[in-house]
Write a protein that holds these residues in place. Structure first.
Motif, PDB file in Angstrom:
ATOM      1  N   ILE A   1     -17.082 -14.035 -13.279  1.00  0.00           N
ATOM      2  CA  ILE A   1     -17.017 -12.607 -13.560  1.00  0.00           C
ATOM      3  C   ILE A   1     -15.568 -12.227 -13.840  1.00  0.00           C
ATOM      4  N   LYS A   2     -15.410 -11.111 -14.542  1.00  0.00           N
ATOM      5  CA  LYS A   2     -14.081 -10.655 -14.942  1.00  0.00           C
ATOM      6  C   LYS A   2     -13.900  -9.208 -14.497  1.00  0.00           C
ATOM      7  N   GLY A   3     -12.649  -8.849 -14.211  1.00  0.00           N
ATOM      8  CA  GLY A   3     -12.421  -7.480 -13.814  1.00  0.00           C
ATOM      9  C   GLY A   3     -10.952  -7.130 -13.676  1.00  0.00           C
ATOM     10  N   ILE A   4     -10.720  -5.864 -13.373  1.00  0.00           N
ATOM     11  CA  ILE A   4      -9.380  -5.337 -13.130  1.00  0.00           C
ATOM     12  C   ILE A   4      -9.120  -5.399 -11.623  1.00  0.00           C
ATOM     13  N   LEU A   5      -7.983  -5.937 -11.225  1.00  0.00           N
ATOM     14  CA  LEU A   5      -7.682  -6.124  -9.816  1.00  0.00           C
ATOM     15  C   LEU A   5      -6.720  -5.037  -9.329  1.00  0.00           C
ATOM     16  N   ILE A   6      -7.159  -4.269  -8.345  1.00  0.00           N
ATOM     17  CA  ILE A   6      -6.331  -3.245  -7.703  1.00  0.00           C
ATOM     18  C   ILE A   6      -5.814  -3.845  -6.396  1.00  0.00           C
ATOM     19  N   GLN A   7      -4.517  -4.049  -6.312  1.00  0.00           N
ATOM     20  CA  GLN A   7      -3.970  -4.741  -5.155  1.00  0.00           C
ATOM     21  C   GLN A   7      -4.014  -3.887  -3.889  1.00  0.00           C
ATOM     22  N   ASP A   8      -3.761  -2.596  -4.022  1.00  0.00           N
ATOM     23  CA  ASP A   8      -3.757  -1.693  -2.877  1.00  0.00           C
ATOM     24  C   ASP A   8      -5.148  -1.070  -2.729  1.00  0.00           C
ATOM     25  N   ALA A   9      -5.915  -1.531  -1.753  1.00  0.00           N
ATOM     26  CA  ALA A   9      -7.282  -1.048  -1.574  1.00  0.00           C
ATOM     27  C   ALA A   9      -7.332   0.437  -1.256  1.00  0.00           C
ATOM     28  N   ARG A  10      -6.240   0.997  -0.729  1.00  0.00           N
ATOM     29  CA  ARG A  10      -6.238   2.423  -0.412  1.00  0.00           C
ATOM     30  C   ARG A  10      -6.365   3.287  -1.655  1.00  0.00           C
ATOM     31  N   GLN A  11      -5.955   2.760  -2.821  1.00  0.00           N
ATOM     32  CA  GLN A  11      -6.110   3.502  -4.069  1.00  0.00           C
ATOM     33  C   GLN A  11      -7.583   3.717  -4.410  1.00  0.00           C
TER      34      GLN A  11
END
Length: 549
Positions: free
Chosen positions: A520-530
């Motif tokens: 699967i492919k996706g955009i990775l948000i490093q800060d989960a709080r966002q």
């Protein structure tokens, strides 16, 4: 007028049901007013109390009318407290927390300017009726309650009526039931002779599907046990054909619908023509053996994709623990089929864990126990929109609206005007609108996380947003924000994501299950709080690992 104002302030623009009558924006307010008006019209032709002397009837006339008025208004008042979960927001769209309906109108919450609603999973049938008396004091003034309590006969029947005990409520219960039935039938386009917009009646297949949803969601067609009317296996709901359709016809007839076919074949054909039923060859009926622990039955079934009944995966019941095995076609299948006969091309077994065994194998993963045991993630399955347009379909949904306060000198258009198609009212940027939509949907559990059809997965590196699926979902639900490509582009401009070492934006993850692997492919948000805000984030999905490719 005080009762009317307090009722409008309390229910705002909440729906009256999830997938039945008045399921749209403002449905509870509309339904409450319609039932009240109809009840008062019926009251005109009643002499109450029944069998009393003329002097007593005349003396208590206004009190009985007030009892009819308030009981009709309050008959569904418990729904926001026990059937719905309402989240409150401030003017900037920040979450203030859930609304405590027991404490009074949401307008009493400081800084509250908007709200969103989802339906509780596993709610109890008709539980809202028993909760109604506990909320009366928020709607009926003290003087009104004292007046009702001044006559023990009136007060006893009134309490019974608002508690749903219509038999004990006597003539008052009969009035409320009759008025409620008229309002429901009119809303479902059943038997209303005068329509505001010609040609606005719902099509037959829509009424059939709405009725079927109601019977299932209200538990009148029980599921997933021996003797049930249906079984949920993976993404398919298998219903006993004749039992389900007979119950559907009886239900629609009781609601006053006209034009419902008397023959099951016609109903099958209508549902099949509009894609509600999954066909078995050119027919609607499947022959199968349904088996559980210590029991099995050979049945004729109809097959419906689960999304037709539960658009949101989170709202589905636990899948059936047993199996549904399609039967081999026999020579007799070449003969003309009866109403509940059909030709089944091959033998196939569907189980809860998603494993399908047959000569033509395909997986039906439930996503409950083995999140990635099935095939790669399917095509996007949008959740309900957060715009006003989302309330026309009657499905499960996330619903948002501005708050309306009783007595506001200049409230937004109507009672609780919706916040427009843009979730972030303070921003015209599509990327920021997407972010607010994502946060809101997750806060209300309207987006699945870490399941087979989820668009959001928690990984050790942060939060993975499946792309382009999640951006397509948003663009489909909020169409005035433009194409999904533009939404994704604007979101990346916010620079909340983590790029790959080669400078590209799309991360690849290997999905590992017991029987197969996929990518699967996706955009990775490093800060989960966002994404999750201050709420605790779920544990990382153990089935996902970064791919070196």
């Amino acid at each position: 007028m005080g009762v009317l104002r307090r009722y409008a302030e309390f229910v705002q623009r909440l729906p009256a049901s999830e997938a039945h009558h008045h399921a749209g924006l403002g449905g509870m307010l509309d339904h409450g007013l319609e039932v009240t008006l109809q009840a008062l019209l019926i009251r005109r032709g009643k002499l109450l109390p029944v069998g009393a002397e003329p002097e007593q009837i005349d003396k208590a006339q206004d009190l009985w009318t007030y009892a009819v008025f308030t009981a009709a208004m309050l008959h569904d008042i418990g729904k926001p407290a026990v059937d719905q979960e309402v989240m409150l927001f401030d003017a900037a769209g920040r979450v203030l927390g859930p609304w405590d309906a027991w404490s009074g109108p949401m307008s009493r919450t400081p800084r509250c300017r908007g709200y969103a609603v989802v339906y509780r999973r596993g709610r109890r049938h008709r539980f809202h009726e028993r909760a109604a008396p506990l909320l009366v004091h928020h709607i009926v003034p003290d003087r009104g309650l004292a007046w009702l309590a001044s006559d023990q006969e009136v007060f006893a029947t009134w309490l019974a009526a608002i508690s749903g005990n219509m038999e004990a409520a006597g003539p008052l219960g009969e009035i409320i039931q009759q008025a409620d039935g008229v309002s429901v039938a009119r809303n479902l386009s059943a038997g209303d002779a005068v329509r505001a917009v010609p040609g606005s009646a719902k099509a037959l297949w829509e009424r059939l599907l709405t009725g079927l949803r109601y019977l299932i969601l209200e538990g009148e067609l029980p599921l997933n046990r021996n003797g049930a009317a249906g079984w949920l296996v993976g993404n398919d709901l298998w219903l006993v054909s004749k039992r389900a359709i007979d119950a559907l016809r009886a239900h629609l007839g009781a609601e006053g619908h006209t034009g419902i076919p008397s023959k099951n074949e016609r109903i099958y054909d209508t549902l099949q023509e509009h894609g509600v039923l999954e066909p078995c060859g050119d027919r609607a009926i499947w022959r199968a053996t349904v088996a559980g622990t210590g029991w099995s039955h050979d049945l004729t079934l109809i097959r419906i994709h689960a999304q037709r009944i539960w658009p949101q995966i989170e709202n589905r019941p636990e899948p059936f623990e047993g199996s549904v095995t399609l039967q081999e076609a026999s020579e007799s299948d070449s003969a003309p089929a009866t109403a509940d006969d059909s030709k089944t091309p091959h033998s196939e077994t569907f189980r809860r864990d998603g494993e399908t065994s047959s000569r033509n194998t395909h997986s039906v993963a439930s996503g409950a126990d083995d999140a990635f045991a099935g095939p790669p993630l399917p095509d996007p399955v949008p959740t309900r929109p957060v715009t006003e347009a989302s309330f026309n379909g009657g499905d499960s949904y996330a619903m948002t609206s501005h708050l309306s306060v009783s007595g506001d000198p200049d409230p937004p258009s109507g009672v609780g005007a919706p916040p427009s198609a843009k979730p972030d009212l303070a921003s015209e940027d599509q990327g920021r609108q997407f972010l607010v939509w994502l946060q809101t949907e997750l806060a209300h559990r309207c987006l699945a996380v870490n399941s087979v059809q989820a668009r959001v997965h928690v990984v050790a590196e942060g939060v993975l947003l499946i792309s382009p699926a999640i951006f397509r979902d948003f663009a489909n639900q909020v169409p005035d924000t433009g194409t999904w490509e533009n939404v994704q582009k604007r979101f990346l401009k916010l620079k909340l994501h983590m790029k790959r070492p080669d400078g590209t934006n799309v991360h690849r993850y290997r999905v590992t299950g017991e029987r197969r692997q996929s990518l699967i492919k996706g955009i990775l948000i490093q800060d989960a709080r966002q994404v999750f805000g201050s709420a605790p984030r779920p544990e990382p999905n153990p089935h996902l690992k970064p791919s070196a490719g």
